[in-house]
Design an enzyme around this catalytic site. Structure first.
Site, mmCIF file in Angstrom:
data_model
loop_
_atom_site.group_PDB
_atom_site.id
_atom_site.type_symbol
_atom_site.label_atom_id
_atom_site.label_comp_id
_atom_site.label_asym_id
_atom_site.label_seq_id
_atom_site.Cartn_x
_atom_site.Cartn_y
_atom_site.Cartn_z
ATOM 1 N N ARG A 270 28.579 -31.851 -4.816
ATOM 2 C CA ARG A 270 27.689 -30.816 -5.329
ATOM 3 C C ARG A 270 27.593 -29.675 -4.312
ATOM 4 N NH1 ARG A 270 25.239 -35.868 -6.002
ATOM 5 N NH2 ARG A 270 24.882 -36.492 -8.181
ATOM 6 N N LYS A 295 21.613 -37.146 -3.849
ATOM 7 C CA LYS A 295 20.389 -37.377 -4.596
ATOM 8 C C LYS A 295 19.825 -38.758 -4.256
ATOM 9 C CE LYS A 295 20.997 -34.392 -8.625
ATOM 10 N NZ LYS A 295 21.077 -34.329 -10.097
ATOM 11 N N HIS A 365 29.717 -27.068 -10.192
ATOM 12 C CA HIS A 365 29.781 -28.238 -11.059
ATOM 13 C C HIS A 365 31.026 -28.226 -11.940
ATOM 14 C CE1 HIS A 365 26.208 -30.349 -9.997
ATOM 15 N NE2 HIS A 365 26.221 -31.074 -11.094
ATOM 16 N N ARG A 368 33.294 -30.190 -9.886
ATOM 17 C CA ARG A 368 32.837 -31.585 -9.886
ATOM 18 C C ARG A 368 33.266 -32.282 -11.176
ATOM 19 N NH1 ARG A 368 29.110 -35.034 -7.633
ATOM 20 N NH2 ARG A 368 27.757 -36.225 -9.025
ATOM 21 N N HIS A 391 26.991 -40.629 -8.727
ATOM 22 C CA HIS A 391 26.100 -40.679 -9.884
ATOM 23 C C HIS A 391 25.080 -41.788 -9.687
ATOM 24 C CE1 HIS A 391 29.073 -38.577 -12.845
ATOM 25 N NE2 HIS A 391 28.299 -37.720 -12.218
ATOM 26 N N TYR A 400 32.039 -38.759 -19.788
ATOM 27 C CA TYR A 400 33.445 -38.398 -19.598
ATOM 28 C C TYR A 400 34.371 -39.290 -20.415
ATOM 29 C CZ TYR A 400 31.725 -35.578 -15.765
ATOM 30 O OH TYR A 400 31.056 -34.644 -15.022
#
Length: 420
Positions: A270, A295, A365, A368, A391, A400
């Site tokens: 990111r 994150k 993104h 990404r 993730h 995806y």
């Protein structure tokens, strides 16, 4: 300080004799402290001298009053320009003059010591509902970026309640619903989901603190967001290569940008994660790259790909400014500061536009998504892919699976007999 940038005595006299002379010298000192190039200072100072002449002609010799004449001065400066110039040239001229004037006032008027910014706005509902933002930070553990969203939406809500004369303790569901209906005319679907979700948390807190007698948070409807309704905005790996070919690696900017783009495309990082990288995150002895600022405070260690390592080495040797900080990526133009996540994302957007790649909301993104899609196309398990790109939930990777370009191509080209 003026003698450092201006050689001719009469030039210095002309600057110091105008009524803004002391403030202009203060501004030049601030620019020099921030490592602005001499050519940049040479472009800005004459403009400020002209502004002093313009305001003096209107009998204005106080800095606070002069700030109100920025727009008239801009209009006066542009009125004498050649009318045959393009719209883009006029826009650039206006942006430059406006940028210089606002920067001057931001350093000289808004910042008494050239180190502080304007005082921040108070938190919304700080008087009526004290402690809410402490609750978000301390109890819920939200990042500053998430808390910033709460401030934005609640500030709009606070303004609305002030207009209708309603106190937070007297809130009812019709009042909240009417506010959401009004905002739906200005916000998109994603923003409306955030608005409704933030209002729910705020209303729940009001009830917990007994400011609101009835808990109406669950009655606030959140716009439907159907799972897997969207598709990733990824691009093909050939398009990624085309974008990388647009980078001029002979320049210091190009070396830096090339290294950042590779980090986003190869590892799916990111923009925030790229901006937070430091020299200590690269383990040259073991060929490892540590990504710590993920994150939920997660961290990931990657093998350092040769192409990425070579790009970073080229940037460190021939592009990175000589600074004491351990931050990896820096601005090359003054003020000399580490790159922000917004600048990293804007870099990706710039090269996607330059390559002429059509994509919705181009930015970090996009790369990404391209990284994840490449791994999906090569048959890696979704769990492995999710762990690779950081993730937090498997559902983030599942989207995806619906974009298996190779398999869809085989179906489209076949006669359909294999479909049962």
């Amino acid at each position: 300080m003026l003698e450092r940038f201006f050689v001719k005595p009469h030039t210095i006299d002309r600057i110091t004799e105008c009524w803004l002379g002391p403030q202009i010298e203060q501004y030049v000192t601030a620019l020099a402290d921030r490592a602005y190039a001499p050519r940049s200072i040479h472009r800005r100072v004459p403009l400020l001298v002209k502004f002093a002449t313009f305001t003096a002609a209107k009998n204005v010799k106080q800095l606070e009053q002069a700030e109100n004449f920025i727009e008239p001065f801009i209009a006066d400066r542009l009125s004498g320009r050649n009318s045959d110039r393009s719209v883009g040239a006029h826009r650039r001229d206006r942006n430059f003059v406006a940028g210089v004037m606002r920067h001057f006032f931001s350093l000289v008027l808004w910042e008494a010591d050239s180190d502080r910014t304007r005082p921040p706005l108070p938190d919304p509902f700080a008087v009526q509902v004290p402690g809410f933002f402490d609750y978000l930070r301390d109890e819920r553990g939200l990042r500053q970026g998430s808390i910033k969203h709460y401030r934005h939406y609640l500030r709009v809500f606070e303004r609305h309640l002030g207009e209708i004369g309603c106190d937070p303790g007297a809130l009812t569901l019709p009042v909240v619903t009417a506010f959401i209906t009004i905002q739906a005319q200005h916000f998109g679907r994603t923003s409306m989901i955030s608005l409704a979700s933030n209002l729910r948390v705020f209303l729940r807190y009001l009830h917990r603190e007994r400011i609101l007698q009835r808990d109406i948070s669950k009655l606030v409807e959140i716009p439907q967001n159907y799972r897997l309704a969207d598709i990733p905005r990824s691009i093909s790996w050939a398009s990624v290569q085309n974008m990388l070919d647009q980078v001029d690696r002979r320049t210091v900017f190009g070396r830096r940008d090339y290294a950042m783009l590779l980090l986003m495309a190869v590892y799916g990082l990111r923009a925030r994660e790229v901006a937070l990288l430091t020299l200590d995150d690269i383990d040259w002895k073991r060929d490892r790259l540590h990504v710590r600022g993920r994150k939920a405070e997660h961290s990931t260690t990657y093998p350092l790909a040769p192409i990425v390592g070579e790009a970073i080495v080229d940037y460190l040797r021939n592009g990175r400014p000589d600074v004491q900080s351990r931050q990896l990526f820096w601005r090359h133009l003054a003020p000399q500061l580490p790159l922000t996540h917004s600048a990293v994302s804007a870099t990706a957007s710039k090269y996607l536009h330059r390559a002429g790649i059509p994509v919705s909301r181009p930015g970090s993104h996009t790369l990404r998504h391209a990284c994840v899609q490449r791994l999906v196309d090569r048959g890696f398990p979704l769990k492995t892919i999710g762990d690779y790109v950081g993730h937090r939930a498997a559902s983030s990777t599942m989207i995806y699976a619906k974009v298996q370009v190779g398999d869809l191509r085989e179906v489209a080209q076949g006669d359909g007999e294999d479909l049962q």
